[in-house]
Design a protein around this motif. Structure first.
Motif, short mmCIF file in Angstrom:
data_model
loop_
_atom_site.label_atom_id
_atom_site.label_comp_id
_atom_site.label_asym_id
_atom_site.label_seq_id
_atom_site.Cartn_x
_atom_site.Cartn_y
_atom_site.Cartn_z
N ALA A 46 68.46 32.58 26.28
CA ALA A 46 68.67 33.93 25.85
C ALA A 46 69.13 35.09 27.08
O ALA A 46 69.64 36.13 27.03
CB ALA A 46 67.41 34.43 25.47
N SER A 94 63.19 37.76 21.96
CA SER A 94 63.53 37.21 23.14
C SER A 94 63.93 38.07 24.13
O SER A 94 64.14 37.78 25.47
CB SER A 94 64.66 36.23 22.59
OG SER A 94 65.60 36.78 22.04
N GLU A 135 69.00 34.61 17.82
CA GLU A 135 67.53 34.99 18.35
C GLU A 135 66.52 35.59 17.23
O GLU A 135 65.39 35.34 17.22
CB GLU A 135 67.55 35.98 19.62
CG GLU A 135 68.46 35.33 20.68
CD GLU A 135 68.98 36.58 21.56
OE1 GLU A 135 69.62 35.87 22.48
OE2 GLU A 135 68.87 37.60 21.28
N GLU A 171 61.11 30.71 23.56
CA GLU A 171 62.09 31.22 22.50
C GLU A 171 61.99 30.47 21.03
O GLU A 171 61.73 28.92 21.47
CB GLU A 171 63.54 31.37 22.98
CG GLU A 171 64.19 31.84 22.22
CD GLU A 171 65.91 31.77 22.97
OE1 GLU A 171 66.68 32.41 22.09
OE2 GLU A 171 66.00 31.34 23.94
#
Length: 458
Positions: free
Chosen positions: A368, A201, A138, A454
């Motif tokens: 996520a 995220s 992430e 994302e």
């Protein structure tokens, strides 16, 4: 995110200070986890002998199995928690748990004390892989993500390599002094608290959940994304990703725990046949562990680079084939310490590389909102299935192979072929996050509606 044009800034300018901090923290965390685990496997035999008053392959395997069960429990529980409260706080809790309880195990007076403390240490240890892999995926939301994930995974081999060095110097002082070095990872918490914060995220997913809560309060119907994250993973449409990834982990972990648990003991037996016993064995065991993890380090770190060139699935196949051949050549036929020195790096490259693949590949298959849980569940079920591997190898060595741990380790580790089944049912990601585009079934599907965003590798 735009790709750097020829003549533009170098790749270093595409990476922020925060991304470097995340990579350092997660790599160090995984390294210190590997340091703890490898240090334990090197002293499991002597510790069991001391606590029981006699040597026992069964109880040595049982001690490792108990740790693996703790790992699985901790990964699932803390992985789900991380998908709701964030990655960083949960990571800190895990580091403190496994380091403190590893050190406390040195105070054990009986085997069951030792086993309970190793179980609790395992709970904390289980946090590192799912949280670390999710955090890197992430934070490194650019074209360097696979490379960063592979480098993070190399931390396990770095830690294991360092444990071999430590064992070489302090192993002669006994297992209690050696295992006390497991307290070192607690120092990592200071770095994490100062330099690492939650990725964007996490806030985005929390915002999406808040929106859904308001919509539900206003009378909106319940959708799949409203379910508890673990429920989502075991119901369509995510189930079609969860099951194959779990099968890959089962195969990979049979081999990983087979070779890492029993290689030190096998080396002890080989050099023992040449009259090398007692403290004189320490150097041989530490060198063997170092060579296994040297190959593992290369396998881990190179995986992302290779996968970016030839694809995720072909790289998995490469690691699996090398691991299978190396295991089946070395353990049944290796009768000298020299043979182990030459071939253990190939074992490490293949067997460890498959685990690096899961850290690179799996985050691209889950969104996520469930990513930490997905990584925890797939790896933990794999651990639960394979936790008995070390125990099984010790038992079947006696029952089926005339006491040969080398042949028993081969039989257990060869189960890595199971990973091919799971690999056949996974899509090639080509380095991109693959999400369900239907907003009626997944929070990640809200990407299409602009609620969840994302960064995706171009």
């Amino acid at each position: 995110m735009a790709v750097a044009r020829p003549g533009a800034h170098s790749w270093r300018h595409e990476i922020s200070r925060y991304q470097w901090a995340v990579l350092v923290a997660t790599t160090m965390g995984w390294a210190l986890d590997g340091f703890d685990s490898s240090l334990f496997t090197q002293v499991a035999g002597p510790a069991t002998t001391d606590l029981l008053g006699h040597s026992s392959s069964f109880y040595s395997g049982l001690a490792v199995t108990v740790f693996l069960f703790g790992w699985a429990v901790g990964a699932i529980a803390f992985g789900a928690l991380a998908d709701y409260v964030g990655r960083v706080r949960v990571l800190i809790i895990g580091v403190l748990t496994y380091s403190v309880f590893t050190a406390l195990a040195t105070l054990s007076g009986e085997f069951w004390h030792f086993a309970v403390l190793r179980f609790i240490a395992g709970i904390g240890s289980g946090v590192e892989l799912p949280i670390g892999a999710a955090l890197v995926a992430e934070a490194w939301n650019n074209r360097h993500r696979a490379k960063a994930s592979g480098i993070m995974m190399s931390g396990l081999a770095i830690g294991s390599f360092l444990s071999a060095i430590v064992y070489n110097f302090v192993g002669g002082f006994g297992w209690r002094i050696t295992l006390a070095f497991g307290l070192i990872p607690a120092l990592l918490v200071l770095f994490i608290r100062q330099h690492v914060h939650e990725p964007e995220s996490t806030a985005t997913v929390k915002a999406a959940r808040a929106v859904r809560k308001q919509e539900r309060a206003a009378g909106a119907r319940k959708i799949a994304a409203d379910r508890f994250v673990l429920t989502q993973l075991f119901t369509p449409p995510m189930l079609r990703r969860t099951l194959p990834c779990t099968v890959i982990c089962i195969g990979a972990l049979f081999a990983f725990w087979g070779v890492t648990t029993w290689t030190p003991q096998i080396v002890r037996e080989i050099v023992g046949e040449h009259g090398i016993t007692g403290n004189a064995v320490v150097g041989y065991v530490s060198w063997a562990t170092a060579m296994l993890n040297l190959g593992g380090l290369i396998g881990y770190a190179s995986w992302g680079f290779i996968a970016d060139k030839i694809g995720r699935k072909p790289t998995f196949v490469m690691s699996l084939v090398i691991g299978i051949i190396a295991v089946c050549v070395l353990y049944p036929f290796g009768t000298s310490f020299t043979a182990y020195m030459w071939l253990l790096p190939f074992v490490g490259f293949g067997v460890f590389g498959v685990l690096s693949g899961s850290a690179v590949f799996f985050p691209e298959l889950f969104g996520a909102s469930v990513r930490a849980s997905a990584l925890a569940v797939t790896n933990s079920i794999g651990r639960l299935f394979t936790a008995a591997g070390p125990l099984l190898a010790g038992a079947i060595a006696t029952q089926w192979f005339g006491g040969s741990l080398a042949l028993a380790t081969t039989a257990v580790s060869a189960l890595i072929v199971i990973a091919f089944i799971g690999l056949a049912f996974t899509p090639e990601t080509h380095g991109e996050f693959l999400f369900d585009d239907n907003p009626a079934t997944s929070v990640d599907g809200l990407v299409a509606g602009g609620i969840v965003s994302e960064g995706i590798r171009p």
